[in-house]
Design a protein around this motif. Structure first.
Motif, PDB file in Angstrom:
ATOM      1  N   VAL A  87      44.322  41.716  40.515  1.00 14.91           N
ATOM      2  CA  VAL A  87      44.635  40.293  40.662  1.00 14.91           C
ATOM      3  C   VAL A  87      43.460  39.460  40.167  1.00 14.91           C
ATOM      4  O   VAL A  87      42.367  39.505  40.738  1.00 14.91           O
ATOM      5  N   GLU A  88      43.688  38.713  39.089  1.00 19.94           N
ATOM      6  CA  GLU A  88      42.665  37.805  38.561  1.00 19.94           C
ATOM      7  C   GLU A  88      42.675  36.542  39.424  1.00 19.94           C
ATOM      8  O   GLU A  88      43.515  35.660  39.249  1.00 19.94           O
ATOM      9  N   ALA A  89      41.740  36.439  40.357  1.00 17.94           N
ATOM     10  CA  ALA A  89      41.751  35.343  41.331  1.00 17.94           C
ATOM     11  C   ALA A  89      40.482  34.508  41.297  1.00 17.94           C
ATOM     12  O   ALA A  89      40.213  33.756  42.229  1.00 17.94           O
ATOM     13  N   ALA A  90      39.701  34.615  40.224  1.00 16.14           N
ATOM     14  CA  ALA A  90      38.488  33.804  40.121  1.00 16.14           C
ATOM     15  C   ALA A  90      38.848  32.360  39.789  1.00 16.14           C
ATOM     16  O   ALA A  90      39.896  32.076  39.189  1.00 16.14           O
ATOM     17  N   ALA A  91      37.992  31.448  40.220  1.00 14.06           N
ATOM     18  CA  ALA A  91      38.204  30.034  39.908  1.00 14.06           C
ATOM     19  C   ALA A  91      38.037  29.833  38.405  1.00 14.06           C
ATOM     20  O   ALA A  91      37.030  30.223  37.822  1.00 14.06           O
ATOM     21  N   ALA A 137      45.610  47.100  45.712  1.00 13.03           N
ATOM     22  CA  ALA A 137      45.275  45.919  44.929  1.00 13.03           C
ATOM     23  C   ALA A 137      43.767  45.723  44.895  1.00 13.03           C
ATOM     24  O   ALA A 137      43.055  46.125  45.816  1.00 13.03           O
ATOM     25  N   VAL A 138      43.305  45.106  43.827  1.00  9.47           N
ATOM     26  CA  VAL A 138      41.924  44.655  43.709  1.00  9.47           C
ATOM     27  C   VAL A 138      41.967  43.175  43.372  1.00  9.47           C
ATOM     28  O   VAL A 138      42.565  42.771  42.373  1.00  9.47           O
ATOM     29  N   PHE A 139      41.359  42.361  44.235  1.00  9.04           N
ATOM     30  CA  PHE A 139      41.298  40.922  43.995  1.00  9.04           C
ATOM     31  C   PHE A 139      39.939  40.601  43.376  1.00  9.04           C
ATOM     32  O   PHE A 139      38.903  40.737  44.031  1.00  9.04           O
ATOM     33  N   ASP A 140      39.951  40.187  42.120  1.00  8.44           N
ATOM     34  CA  ASP A 140      38.728  39.854  41.408  1.00  8.44           C
ATOM     35  C   ASP A 140      38.440  38.369  41.584  1.00  8.44           C
ATOM     36  O   ASP A 140      39.060  37.515  40.947  1.00  8.44           O
ATOM     37  N   LEU A 141      37.468  38.046  42.458  1.00  6.03           N
ATOM     38  CA  LEU A 141      37.078  36.667  42.693  1.00  6.03           C
ATOM     39  C   LEU A 141      35.873  36.266  41.857  1.00  6.03           C
ATOM     40  O   LEU A 141      35.343  35.162  42.027  1.00  6.03           O
ATOM     41  N   THR A 168      44.706  50.009  51.435  1.00  9.84           N
ATOM     42  CA  THR A 168      43.357  49.551  51.133  1.00  9.84           C
ATOM     43  C   THR A 168      43.410  48.490  50.036  1.00  9.84           C
ATOM     44  O   THR A 168      44.123  48.644  49.044  1.00  9.84           O
ATOM     45  N   ILE A 169      42.660  47.427  50.233  1.00 10.07           N
ATOM     46  CA  ILE A 169      42.540  46.367  49.233  1.00 10.07           C
ATOM     47  C   ILE A 169      41.054  46.118  49.000  1.00 10.07           C
ATOM     48  O   ILE A 169      40.289  45.958  49.947  1.00 10.07           O
ATOM     49  N   TYR A 170      40.662  46.103  47.749  1.00  8.28           N
ATOM     50  CA  TYR A 170      39.292  45.769  47.398  1.00  8.28           C
ATOM     51  C   TYR A 170      39.196  44.296  47.016  1.00  8.28           C
ATOM     52  O   TYR A 170      40.086  43.757  46.349  1.00  8.28           O
ATOM     53  N   VAL A 171      38.111  43.666  47.458  1.00 13.20           N
ATOM     54  CA  VAL A 171      37.819  42.281  47.095  1.00 13.20           C
ATOM     55  C   VAL A 171      36.477  42.273  46.380  1.00 13.20           C
ATOM     56  O   VAL A 171      35.464  42.727  46.929  1.00 13.20           O
TER      57      VAL A 171
END
Length: 326
Positions: free
Chosen positions: A110-114, A85-89, A8-11
């Motif tokens: 995962v810090e993935a915000a612009a 994983a959690v992808f923080d957009l 499971t991956i959270y976005v």
């Protein structure tokens, strides 16, 4: 025989329509890099009606902004799912508060915000953040990063006629006109007389102009329809997923700097985006999509003529005999 359990991956993705559409470029890359995983979107109710049709998500949860006991229960629920994983957009105070609930978890955050950078478009900035997290390249020049994509509305369109142009009384080739609503100051908008003249020119070119927008754009929509026989006014009548479906079939879209324009461009048509003069470079905030986006800006938008708009759309390929939807 039972299915093999999937990771499971959270976005995390929420914000206004512009931020949401831009974030879909990152979502696609996350999906492509984790095809065997189950992606769960943690968001707000604002755009659930659109995003629930996106096949990249296995589920959508809309209580991202819950506070107090409800917020603690939300974080607990996410932790119980044991995401790998959690992808923080998003990258704001709220998403960091959620991150705090994972202090003693093995979940990869995962810090993935612009990250705003001078001279960098948010789509490139977000792609760079993902690249630094191990998904793709970590350096892009302007215009190089993959664009947002809502072509997945085609799957819904196959089962629902509400996405068809005919549902809105549109027959034959058409273009979408997306004027800003009355929440934008008149000095920053293209005059409604120009919109009407453009609609008339399109009808003479055998292309139906369809005016789209929210309730705040109804006044200009009515004005155009009254003065350009053959134009269709569907302002305030279509949901976002329907507008995306129309975008898939339109010859081109022409609009001012609105969130809706970003959705329509992501659907695939060539586009012309109008920007008033200012300090910010329009190329660094313009909508992104798979087709050409022509940017026109002037100190006063009234300086842009309908003839110039028509010429720009011919240049962009808006009069070609193609649509994107299957």
């Amino acid at each position: 025989m039972q299915d093999v359990a999937r990771d499971t991956i959270y976005v995390l993705l929420w914000g206004d329509l512009v931020e949401t559409i831009r974030g879909l470029a990152s979502v696609r890359r996350i999906h492509e890099a984790n095809r065997r995983a189950r992606l769960i979107l943690l968001t707000t109710p604002d755009y659930e009606g659109l995003l629930k049709h996106c096949p990249w998500f296995g589920a959508i949860e809309t209580d991202a902004l819950a506070e107090g006991p409800a917020g603690r229960l939300m974080v607990k629920r996410v932790k119980i799912a044991k995401p790998v994983a959690v992808f923080d957009l998003v990258g704001n105070e709220t998403s960091r508060r959620i991150k705090g609930g994972f202090r003693f978890s093995r979940t990869r955050w995962v810090e993935a915000a612009a990250r705003p950078e001078p001279g960098v478009h948010p789509v490139e900035a977000a792609a760079i953040s993902l690249g630094r997290a191990g998904l793709g390249e970590d350096a892009y020049r302007l215009g190089e990063a993959p664009s947002p994509d809502v072509s997945w509305v085609d799957y819904f369109a196959r089962t629902s006629r509400t996405l068809e142009p005919e549902y809105f009384g549109i027959n034959g080739p058409f273009a979408l006109l997306a004027p800003a609503g009355d929440e934008v100051k008149p000095a920053l908008r293209w005059p409604k007389e120009r919109w009407a003249s453009l609609a008339h020119a399109l009808t003479e070119a055998r292309i139906t102009p369809a005016v789209v927008g929210g309730p705040s754009a109804r006044e200009v929509g009515r004005y155009i329809a009254e003065r350009a026989p053959g134009a269709r006014d569907i302002t305030g009548k279509a949901k976002l997923v329907q507008l995306a479906g129309l975008g898939r079939r339109s010859r081109f879209v022409f609009g001012e700097d609105t969130g809706l324009l970003h959705l329509l461009v992501a659907a695939g048509p060539p586009a012309l985006a109008l920007y008033p003069g200012g300090e910010q470079d329009p190329a660094l905030i313009a909508p992104r999509g798979p087709s050409t986006v022509v940017i026109m800006h002037a100190p006063t938008l009234a300086q842009v003529t309908p003839e110039e708009a028509m010429q720009a759309m011919r240049f962009a390929g808006g009069f070609n005999e193609t649509t994107r939807a299957a």
